[in-house]
Scaffold this motif. Structure first.
Motif, PDB file in Angstrom:
ATOM      1  N   ASN A  32       0.741  -1.170  -0.066  1.00 51.82           N
ATOM      2  CA  ASN A  32       0.073  -0.171  -0.073  1.00 51.82           C
ATOM      3  C   ASN A  32       0.802   1.272  -0.117  1.00 51.82           C
ATOM      4  OD1 ASN A  32      -2.482  -1.547  -0.141  1.00 51.82           O
ATOM      5  ND2 ASN A  32      -2.594  -1.316   2.134  1.00 51.82           N
ATOM      6  N   LYS A  33       1.902   1.177   0.574  1.00 47.85           N
ATOM      7  CA  LYS A  33       2.821   2.426   1.077  1.00 47.85           C
ATOM      8  C   LYS A  33       3.544   2.651  -0.316  1.00 47.85           C
ATOM      9  CE  LYS A  33       5.437   3.293   4.394  1.00 47.85           C
ATOM     10  NZ  LYS A  33       6.521   3.229   5.364  1.00 47.85           N
ATOM     11  N   ILE A  34       3.708   1.606  -1.113  1.00 48.66           N
ATOM     12  CA  ILE A  34       4.711   1.730  -2.524  1.00 48.66           C
ATOM     13  C   ILE A  34       3.603   2.135  -3.351  1.00 48.66           C
ATOM     14  CG2 ILE A  34       5.604   0.224  -4.389  1.00 48.66           C
ATOM     15  CD1 ILE A  34       6.556  -1.392  -2.318  1.00 48.66           C
ATOM     16  N   ARG A  35       2.511   1.859  -3.518  1.00 43.04           N
ATOM     17  CA  ARG A  35       1.525   2.110  -4.405  1.00 43.04           C
ATOM     18  C   ARG A  35       1.286   3.584  -4.178  1.00 43.04           C
ATOM     19  NH1 ARG A  35      -1.563  -2.881  -3.169  1.00 43.04           N
ATOM     20  NH2 ARG A  35      -0.873  -4.437  -4.947  1.00 43.04           N
ATOM     21  N   TYR A  36       1.060   4.162  -2.949  1.00 44.21           N
ATOM     22  CA  TYR A  36       0.803   5.400  -2.838  1.00 44.21           C
ATOM     23  C   TYR A  36       1.906   6.351  -3.054  1.00 44.21           C
ATOM     24  CZ  TYR A  36      -0.149   9.750   0.004  1.00 44.21           C
ATOM     25  OH  TYR A  36      -0.518  10.834   0.422  1.00 44.21           O
ATOM     26  N   ILE A  37       3.195   6.027  -2.986  1.00 45.89           N
ATOM     27  CA  ILE A  37       4.215   6.607  -3.112  1.00 45.89           C
ATOM     28  C   ILE A  37       4.316   6.944  -4.679  1.00 45.89           C
ATOM     29  CG2 ILE A  37       6.777   7.009  -3.124  1.00 45.89           C
ATOM     30  CD1 ILE A  37       6.655   5.844   0.034  1.00 45.89           C
ATOM     31  N   ASN A  38       4.281   5.774  -5.378  1.00 46.26           N
ATOM     32  CA  ASN A  38       3.961   5.671  -6.831  1.00 46.26           C
ATOM     33  C   ASN A  38       3.105   6.847  -7.265  1.00 46.26           C
ATOM     34  OD1 ASN A  38       5.125   4.651  -9.360  1.00 46.26           O
ATOM     35  ND2 ASN A  38       3.086   3.858  -9.514  1.00 46.26           N
ATOM     36  N   MET A  39       1.934   6.909  -6.766  1.00 44.45           N
ATOM     37  CA  MET A  39       1.003   7.550  -7.206  1.00 44.45           C
ATOM     38  C   MET A  39       1.002   9.019  -6.988  1.00 44.45           C
ATOM     39  SD  MET A  39      -3.048   7.845  -5.824  1.00 44.45           S
ATOM     40  CE  MET A  39      -2.752   8.167  -4.141  1.00 44.45           C
TER      41      MET A  39
END
Length: 98
Positions: A32-39
């Protein structure tokens, strides 16, 4: 109080299950953190008309990616516009010009 063999077998099984569950939750949280930072990287790039790889390099250079990683718990509860504003200000604080 004496415990029988069945108690220890059940305890071992439950401990094994809880460890697997905790590892799964940690993996899910990290994703979730990786997806959020990517977004955030992609949206920052869109806002300032730059490709995602240039946005990534800019945010990394001015330590905004480390900021997002450290402050994820607070930042992901804000609107995306607020987060983009926060990382823009953080970059300026660290020498960025955007």
């Amino acid at each position: 109080m004496r415990y029988g063999l069945s108690f220890f077998i059940e305890l071992a099984y439950n401990s094994h299950f809880l460890c697997k569950f905790a590892k799964y939750n940690q993996y899910d949280s990290d994703m979730n953190k990786i997806r959020y930072i990517n977004m955030c990287i992609v949206e920052f790039g869109k806002k300032f008309s730059m490709p995602a790889d240039i946005a990534f390099n800019y945010l990394k250079q001015y330590k905004a990616l480390a900021f997002l990683d450290k402050c994820y718990e607070a930042e992901h509860q804000l609107s995306l516009a607020d987060t983009i504003k926060d990382i823009q200000l953080y970059c300026r604080k660290n020498g960025g010009t955007i």
